[in-house]
Design a protein around this motif. Structure first.
Motif, PDB file in Angstrom:
ATOM      1  N   ASP A 156       0.861  -1.113  -0.213  1.00 18.35           N
ATOM      2  CA  ASP A 156      -0.061   0.025   0.004  1.00 18.35           C
ATOM      3  C   ASP A 156       0.878   1.202   0.028  1.00 18.35           C
ATOM      4  N   ARG A 157       2.138   1.185   0.198  1.00 17.13           N
ATOM      5  CA  ARG A 157       3.199   2.416   0.089  1.00 17.13           C
ATOM      6  C   ARG A 157       3.145   2.553  -1.604  1.00 17.13           C
ATOM      7  N   LEU A 158       3.307   1.545  -2.309  1.00 11.86           N
ATOM      8  CA  LEU A 158       3.232   1.648  -3.752  1.00 11.86           C
ATOM      9  C   LEU A 158       1.882   2.173  -4.241  1.00 11.86           C
ATOM     10  N   THR A 159       0.797   1.880  -4.068  1.00  9.92           N
ATOM     11  CA  THR A 159      -0.642   2.308  -4.495  1.00  9.92           C
ATOM     12  C   THR A 159      -1.419   1.588  -3.494  1.00  9.92           C
ATOM     13  N   ARG A 160      -2.576   2.199  -3.787  1.00  9.87           N
ATOM     14  CA  ARG A 160      -3.897   2.007  -3.292  1.00  9.87           C
ATOM     15  C   ARG A 160      -4.935   2.117  -4.380  1.00  9.87           C
ATOM     16  N   GLN A 161      -4.631   2.127  -5.350  1.00 11.18           N
ATOM     17  CA  GLN A 161      -5.608   2.008  -6.542  1.00 11.18           C
ATOM     18  C   GLN A 161      -5.557   0.646  -7.397  1.00 11.18           C
ATOM     19  N   PRO A 162      -6.414  -0.053  -7.470  1.00  8.83           N
ATOM     20  CA  PRO A 162      -6.526  -1.500  -7.974  1.00  8.83           C
ATOM     21  C   PRO A 162      -6.101  -1.364  -9.285  1.00  8.83           C
ATOM     22  N   ARG A 163      -6.749  -0.288  -9.945  1.00  8.64           N
ATOM     23  CA  ARG A 163      -6.241   0.028 -11.248  1.00  8.64           C
ATOM     24  C   ARG A 163      -4.678   0.147 -11.535  1.00  8.64           C
ATOM     25  N   GLN A 164      -4.075   0.837 -10.790  1.00  9.84           N
ATOM     26  CA  GLN A 164      -2.447   1.065 -10.727  1.00  9.84           C
ATOM     27  C   GLN A 164      -1.716  -0.608 -10.459  1.00  9.84           C
ATOM     28  N   LEU A 165      -2.419  -1.108  -9.691  1.00  8.60           N
ATOM     29  CA  LEU A 165      -1.882  -2.325  -9.031  1.00  8.60           C
ATOM     30  C   LEU A 165      -1.904  -3.415 -10.154  1.00  8.60           C
ATOM     31  N   GLU A 166      -2.960  -3.348 -11.061  1.00  8.98           N
ATOM     32  CA  GLU A 166      -3.213  -4.120 -12.476  1.00  8.98           C
ATOM     33  C   GLU A 166      -2.041  -4.088 -13.358  1.00  8.98           C
ATOM     34  N   ASP A 167      -1.622  -2.662 -13.297  1.00 10.97           N
ATOM     35  CA  ASP A 167      -0.426  -2.312 -14.309  1.00 10.97           C
ATOM     36  C   ASP A 167       0.743  -3.162 -13.832  1.00 10.97           C
ATOM     37  N   TRP A 168       1.147  -2.995 -12.643  1.00 11.74           N
ATOM     38  CA  TRP A 168       2.455  -3.713 -11.980  1.00 11.74           C
ATOM     39  C   TRP A 168       2.230  -5.210 -12.282  1.00 11.74           C
ATOM     40  N   ILE A 169       1.039  -5.812 -11.960  1.00 12.92           N
ATOM     41  CA  ILE A 169       0.893  -7.190 -12.350  1.00 12.92           C
ATOM     42  C   ILE A 169       1.115  -7.605 -13.722  1.00 12.92           C
ATOM     43  N   ASP A 170       0.493  -6.829 -14.538  1.00 15.07           N
ATOM     44  CA  ASP A 170       0.902  -6.898 -15.997  1.00 15.07           C
ATOM     45  C   ASP A 170       2.376  -6.898 -16.394  1.00 15.07           C
ATOM     46  N   ALA A 171       3.039  -5.938 -15.797  1.00 19.02           N
ATOM     47  CA  ALA A 171       4.497  -5.869 -15.915  1.00 19.02           C
ATOM     48  C   ALA A 171       5.006  -7.163 -15.167  1.00 19.02           C
TER      49      ALA A 171
END
Length: 511
Positions: free
Chosen positions: A89-104
């Motif tokens: 949650d330090r990196l992001t609290r936005q599920p949409r942003q998290l999906e970008d990192w999961i794709d990466a």
């Protein structure tokens, strides 16, 4: 933690963030940095960059996180293949942003590790955990935001001073600060005065000290004053002061915010953070005003700095789409009838042209003879004993409080009719008929309130012993207001083949 990617050593980035560092001592960031660097050493990863967002929220996607955005750009540029953060949650609290990192992680082999050991994007279970954690964090912040919004709304409905950055003229508890209040009154008076009103730009320059305007003195910029006050409080508490904002020149937008703020007229306001119909996240000044069941503004538990009439007059000026604005800061019109005279063909207001007035495709007239004619016709009307009986002196002008009460009564009729409809006492067509009649009456009352306020502004001219002479010698803006109060001037097209000015081509209808 995620397992090391194939290929051994990686180039890594460390991302550190804290939502609100109240002490501004950096200790919370240092604690994150220490554990993340220890993890990088354990992994034998080379840290190529450390990105820090101090006092930056990750909950509101509309807020900028400068170092986060820079980290995303650097990753896309290939500077690193791993990210280390203290917690997900330090990196992001936005599920949409998290999906970008999961794709990466899935498609490009990005390794994302957390110092608390809670993230592993290399497995389906780890990705599920990350998604659940992000969704829970998001829901927690939404619940917290809802509680805070409810508390703020309750506070506003009670008429209590809102929390947050104090406005010019008021302390944080709602008490009036005398010298600042005088500056606020001067801003309103200079902006709304009939003769040669000041513009937002000229007022900003006067407050900054780069232009001299009688009645207003230079002041430090608001953000500089508030940050200095906060630093002094922290010093008094034995804490390290936060950085003080520089004392820069005032901006016209700051002056606009003062003129738009309903709090100065003792009206309670509330601005939710939910998206509005226009796509923005802040409501307009009119929508910010909280109203009671009868539609009247809820009054705050603080002293008004300007009266209702002055505040509403400022809104009328700001809302006027034909108000002259330019980069020089001058709002002085050059033509007596620009935006005032009407076109005989379409009924619209004519605009000023280099040599007179025009309405595209309808009217093109030379202005000097028209202005002379209108001036003399109005002056002749002013010389008649009965012309200005109701406008003789400012003392004889009826106040607007009675009109406000009448408007409140009409709004109460709508509310009662709505309740009767809900209780099935009246039919929908009856509610519609009542609403239309009441809204028409409210429009009439609003017009009357505006005219009475305007008459008060014209009293110095209309209350003289010789109103005709006073009108001829008055500044352009005062002449325009007199004409607008007394008459409607309509311009007809110049008859073809006829040279010279024809008085019949200008119609003056008395109100």
């Amino acid at each position: 933690m995620v397992a090391e990617g194939v290929g051994g050593s990686r180039k890594a980035a460390i991302y550190l963030r804290i939502s609100q560092d109240r002490e501004m001592d950096g200790l919370a960031i240092d604690r994150q940095r220490e554990q993340c660097e220890a993890l990088a050493t354990y992994r034998e990863w080379e840290v190529v960059e450390t990105y820090v967002d101090q006092s930056k929220s990750a909950t509101d996607r509309t807020k900028s996180r400068p170092d986060y955005d820079r980290m995303v750009a650097d990753y896309k540029a290939g500077r690193f293949t791993a990210i280390i953060c203290y917690d997900l949650d330090r990196l992001t609290r936005q599920p949409r942003q998290l999906e970008d990192w999961i794709d990466a992680a899935e498609l490009k082999g990005l390794a994302l590790v957390t110092a608390n050991g809670g993230a592993d994007l290399s497995t389906d279970g780890g990705r599920m955990y990350a998604r659940i954690k992000a969704a829970v964090a998001r829901a927690e912040m939404e619940r917290k935001g809802a509680r805070q919004s409810a508390a703020q709304l309750q506070r506003a409905k009670q008429g209590r001073a809102p929390k947050g950055m104090r406005p010019l003229g008021y302390a944080t508890n709602g008490d009036v600060i005398p010298d600042e209040a005088e500056a606020v009154r001067a801003i309103y008076a200079l902006f709304t005065r009939p003769a040669h009103p000041e513009s937002l730009r000229s007022l900003a320059r006067a407050l900054s000290g780069t232009q001299e305007i009688k009645g207003i003195s230079p002041r430090p910029k608001r953000s500089h004053v508030v940050s200095s006050e906060r630093a002094e409080r922290r010093l008094a508490e034995g804490k390290e002061p936060r950085p003080i904002e520089p004392d820069c020149p005032w901006s016209p937008s700051t002056v606009l915010g003062i003129l738009r703020n309903p709090r100065y007229a003792r009206m309670s306001t509330y601005t939710p953070k939910t998206a509005q119909a226009d796509g923005g996240r802040r409501r307009s000044w009119r929508a910010q005003i909280l109203r009671d069941g009868a539609g009247e503004p809820i009054r705050g538990q603080w002293e008004a700095i300007v009266d209702d009439e002055t505040w509403w007059r400022a809104q009328d000026i700001l809302n006027n789409t034909e108000r002259v604005t330019n980069t020089s800061g001058s709002t002085k019109r050059k033509h007596l009838g620009s935006g005032l005279y009407r076109c005989a063909v379409c009924g619209g207001k004519v605009t000023g042209a280099p040599r007179g007035y025009r309405c595209a495709g309808h009217v093109m007239r030379t202005g000097s003879h028209i202005d002379e004619f209108v001036t003399e016709v109005v002056a002749a009307r002013l010389s008649q004993p009965d012309a200005l009986a109701k406008y003789k002196t400012a003392g004889e002008i009826t106040g607007t409080s009675g009109i406000s009460a009448a408007i409140a009564e009409q709004r109460g009729r709508i509310l009662r009719a709505q309740r009767d409809y809900d209780a099935e006492v009246i039919e929908g067509r009856d509610l519609k008929r009542i609403r239309e009649a009441v809204e028409a009456r409210i429009a009439e009352l609003e017009t009357e309130r505006l005219l009475r306020g305007r008459a008060g502004a014209l009293a110095p001219i209309l209350g003289t012993e010789d109103p005709a002479t006073a009108f001829r010698e008055a500044p352009l803006e005062v002449q325009r207001q007199v004409i607008d109060t007394l008459a409607t001037v309509t311009l007809h097209a110049q008859p073809r083949g006829r040279r010279g000015f024809d008085p019949a081509s200008v119609t003056v209808e008395w109100r």
